[in-house]
Design a protein around this motif. Sequence first.
Motif, PDB file in Angstrom:
ATOM      1  N   ARG A 134     -11.603  22.694  28.625  1.00 35.26           N
ATOM      2  CA  ARG A 134     -11.146  23.226  27.323  1.00 35.26           C
ATOM      3  C   ARG A 134     -11.606  22.329  26.185  1.00 35.26           C
ATOM      4  O   ARG A 134     -11.867  21.149  26.394  1.00 35.26           O
ATOM      5  CB  ARG A 134      -9.615  23.238  27.255  1.00 35.26           C
ATOM      6  N   CYS A 150       1.693  24.166  35.758  1.00 35.18           N
ATOM      7  CA  CYS A 150       1.771  23.396  34.517  1.00 35.18           C
ATOM      8  C   CYS A 150       2.696  24.125  33.549  1.00 35.18           C
ATOM      9  O   CYS A 150       2.476  25.294  33.236  1.00 35.18           O
ATOM     10  CB  CYS A 150       0.388  23.237  33.895  1.00 35.18           C
ATOM     11  N   CYS A 166      -0.785  19.692  33.823  1.00 31.97           N
ATOM     12  CA  CYS A 166      -2.138  19.692  34.395  1.00 31.97           C
ATOM     13  C   CYS A 166      -3.015  18.645  33.699  1.00 31.97           C
ATOM     14  O   CYS A 166      -2.712  18.187  32.594  1.00 31.97           O
ATOM     15  CB  CYS A 166      -2.760  21.083  34.279  1.00 31.97           C
ATOM     16  N   CYS A 194      -3.990  19.460  30.028  1.00 34.45           N
ATOM     17  CA  CYS A 194      -2.904  19.283  29.046  1.00 34.45           C
ATOM     18  C   CYS A 194      -2.593  17.801  28.845  1.00 34.45           C
ATOM     19  O   CYS A 194      -2.255  17.384  27.732  1.00 34.45           O
ATOM     20  CB  CYS A 194      -1.659  20.040  29.487  1.00 34.45           C
ATOM     21  N   LYS A 211       3.002  23.754  30.443  1.00 31.53           N
ATOM     22  CA  LYS A 211       2.443  23.952  29.106  1.00 31.53           C
ATOM     23  C   LYS A 211       1.483  25.129  29.052  1.00 31.53           C
ATOM     24  O   LYS A 211       1.523  25.919  28.120  1.00 31.53           O
ATOM     25  CB  LYS A 211       1.704  22.691  28.664  1.00 31.53           C
ATOM     26  N   CYS A 212       0.579  25.207  30.017  1.00 27.58           N
ATOM     27  CA  CYS A 212      -0.444  26.254  29.950  1.00 27.58           C
ATOM     28  C   CYS A 212      -0.326  27.250  31.089  1.00 27.58           C
ATOM     29  O   CYS A 212      -1.074  28.216  31.132  1.00 27.58           O
ATOM     30  CB  CYS A 212      -1.835  25.628  29.933  1.00 27.58           C
TER      31      CYS A 212
HETATM   32 ZN   LIG Z   1      -1.704  22.614  31.468  1.00 27.45          ZN
END
Ligand SMILES: [Zn+2]
Length: 165
Positions: free
Chosen positions: A110, A32, A62, A65, A34-35
């Motif tokens: 999360r 991913c 993911c 996200c 982003k993370c």
């Molecule tokens: Zn992610």
Amino acid sequence: MDKFQQSQKNKLFKNVSHDPYSAPRTEGPAVCPKCEAVYAAGTWSWKRQENTVVHGAQTTICPACRRIEDNRPAGILTLSGGYVHQHRGEIVNLIKHTEEKEKAEHPLERIIKLDDAADDLIVTTTGIHLANRLGHALKGAFKGNSEYHYSDSEYGMSVRWSREE
Ligand SMILES: [Zn+2]
């Protein structure tokens, strides 16, 4: 099929309500952007030294996200009652601490956000396990009442926790 069997069958389907965000958009390993969670062998995990280089990895955002981007929580926790306002700091600390522990093991679990809505505190999550765990953590730490409700129509759950004083 008689009525009883039909109702059992319906229940079965409800229990396996499909998470539209669960399927990765790629076959094989992915990261991913982003993370930096890594998808390999059917599960998402945090990038660790041993899998820093995922051969042939593609990039795909993911599920967690994507839920954050779309603001489509899988879990909604509603906290209400006078106690929430009197002990907001401690409660928020417990929520954040519980998220840290859960997220460390499960990257897709999360908190999306914490919001004040009228007299309630609303916590939205990317996964149902975190919502469930938060409900139990609150009950364990502060007593009060908690209720758990799985959605019939789509993948998701809502948890209500309340304590008056
Ligand atoms: Zn992610």
